[in-house]
Design a protein around this motif. Sequence first.
Motif, PDB file in Angstrom:
ATOM      1  N   LEU A  13      30.764   0.569 -45.332  1.00 43.13           N
ATOM      2  CA  LEU A  13      32.114   1.010 -45.663  1.00 43.13           C
ATOM      3  C   LEU A  13      32.483   2.157 -44.737  1.00 43.13           C
ATOM      4  CD1 LEU A  13      31.663   1.091 -49.527  1.00 43.13           C
ATOM      5  CD2 LEU A  13      32.869  -0.642 -48.230  1.00 43.13           C
ATOM      6  N   GLU A  14      33.638   2.047 -44.098  1.00 46.32           N
ATOM      7  CA  GLU A  14      34.073   3.058 -43.138  1.00 46.32           C
ATOM      8  C   GLU A  14      35.372   3.688 -43.595  1.00 46.32           C
ATOM      9  OE1 GLU A  14      35.815   2.451 -38.916  1.00 46.32           O
ATOM     10  OE2 GLU A  14      33.630   2.495 -38.746  1.00 46.32           O
ATOM     11  N   CYS A  15      35.472   5.002 -43.428  1.00 45.40           N
ATOM     12  CA  CYS A  15      36.664   5.747 -43.827  1.00 45.40           C
ATOM     13  C   CYS A  15      37.805   5.474 -42.857  1.00 45.40           C
ATOM     14  CB  CYS A  15      36.360   7.233 -43.854  1.00 45.40           C
ATOM     15  SG  CYS A  15      37.751   8.237 -44.374  1.00 45.40           S
ATOM     16  N   GLU A  16      39.001   5.387 -43.405  1.00 46.87           N
ATOM     17  CA  GLU A  16      40.196   5.222 -42.579  1.00 46.87           C
ATOM     18  C   GLU A  16      41.039   6.479 -42.703  1.00 46.87           C
ATOM     19  OE1 GLU A  16      42.036   1.675 -42.136  1.00 46.87           O
ATOM     20  OE2 GLU A  16      40.119   0.714 -41.802  1.00 46.87           O
ATOM     21  N   VAL A  30      33.344   9.433 -37.372  1.00 45.33           N
ATOM     22  CA  VAL A  30      33.586   8.426 -38.390  1.00 45.33           C
ATOM     23  C   VAL A  30      32.512   8.589 -39.459  1.00 45.33           C
ATOM     24  CG1 VAL A  30      33.702   5.957 -38.852  1.00 45.33           C
ATOM     25  CG2 VAL A  30      34.579   6.858 -36.716  1.00 45.33           C
ATOM     26  N   PHE A  31      32.934   8.570 -40.707  1.00 44.65           N
ATOM     27  CA  PHE A  31      31.984   8.698 -41.817  1.00 44.65           C
ATOM     28  C   PHE A  31      31.833   7.346 -42.478  1.00 44.65           C
ATOM     29  CE2 PHE A  31      30.758   9.998 -46.150  1.00 44.65           C
ATOM     30  CZ  PHE A  31      29.557  10.592 -45.826  1.00 44.65           C
ATOM     31  N   GLN A  54      34.626  14.132 -43.756  1.00 45.73           N
ATOM     32  CA  GLN A  54      35.428  14.484 -42.586  1.00 45.73           C
ATOM     33  C   GLN A  54      36.763  15.106 -42.991  1.00 45.73           C
ATOM     34  OE1 GLN A  54      34.284  14.406 -39.596  1.00 45.73           O
ATOM     35  NE2 GLN A  54      32.412  13.299 -40.048  1.00 45.73           N
ATOM     36  N   CYS A  55      37.469  14.465 -43.941  1.00 45.13           N
ATOM     37  CA  CYS A  55      38.779  14.980 -44.336  1.00 45.13           C
ATOM     38  C   CYS A  55      38.696  15.759 -45.644  1.00 45.13           C
ATOM     39  CB  CYS A  55      39.795  13.851 -44.436  1.00 45.13           C
ATOM     40  SG  CYS A  55      39.331  12.568 -45.579  1.00 45.13           S
ATOM     41  N   PHE A  61      37.838   3.600 -48.418  1.00 41.63           N
ATOM     42  CA  PHE A  61      36.840   3.128 -47.464  1.00 41.63           C
ATOM     43  C   PHE A  61      36.919   1.614 -47.449  1.00 41.63           C
ATOM     44  CE2 PHE A  61      35.378   7.326 -47.821  1.00 41.63           C
ATOM     45  CZ  PHE A  61      34.478   7.591 -46.813  1.00 41.63           C
ATOM     46  N   LYS A  62      37.011   1.030 -46.254  1.00 43.65           N
ATOM     47  CA  LYS A  62      37.115  -0.409 -46.106  1.00 43.65           C
ATOM     48  C   LYS A  62      35.832  -0.968 -45.506  1.00 43.65           C
ATOM     49  CE  LYS A  62      42.086  -0.542 -45.677  1.00 43.65           C
ATOM     50  NZ  LYS A  62      43.232  -0.962 -44.878  1.00 43.65           N
ATOM     51  N   GLU A  63      35.509  -2.178 -45.912  1.00 45.04           N
ATOM     52  CA  GLU A  63      34.330  -2.848 -45.399  1.00 45.04           C
ATOM     53  C   GLU A  63      34.546  -3.267 -43.950  1.00 45.04           C
ATOM     54  OE1 GLU A  63      31.937  -7.016 -46.139  1.00 45.04           O
ATOM     55  OE2 GLU A  63      33.266  -6.260 -47.694  1.00 45.04           O
ATOM     56  N   ILE A  64      33.544  -2.979 -43.126  1.00 41.46           N
ATOM     57  CA  ILE A  64      33.601  -3.413 -41.723  1.00 41.46           C
ATOM     58  C   ILE A  64      32.508  -4.442 -41.505  1.00 41.46           C
ATOM     59  CG2 ILE A  64      34.597  -1.272 -40.876  1.00 41.46           C
ATOM     60  CD1 ILE A  64      31.828  -0.491 -39.887  1.00 41.46           C
TER      61      ILE A  64
END
Length: 65
Positions: A13-16, A30-31, A54-55, A61-64
Motif C-alpha cells: 500500500l502506497e500513500c498518495e 514515498v511511505f 510523511q504528511c 493508501f492505494k494498492e500498487i
Amino acid sequence: MGKSKGARITITLECECPNLSNPEKRSNGVFRYTSSKNRRNTPSRIELKKFCRQCNCHTIFKEIK
C-alpha cells in the motif's frame, strides 16, 4: 512436495500524499505499508485510510502492483 500457492497474497500500500513536494513538511519520499488480502474475495485493488509519516496525518493508501 510444496503446497500450492493459496488465495492469500502480500500487497503493498502506497500513500498518495499531496504534500510530498512541500519542503516544509518532513523529508520527501514515498511511505508504504505491506498487508495481505484474499485474492478470491477482493479481486479489485484495495484503498485503506492509514497514518502517513510523511504528511503527518491519515491519508488514503492505494494498492500498487
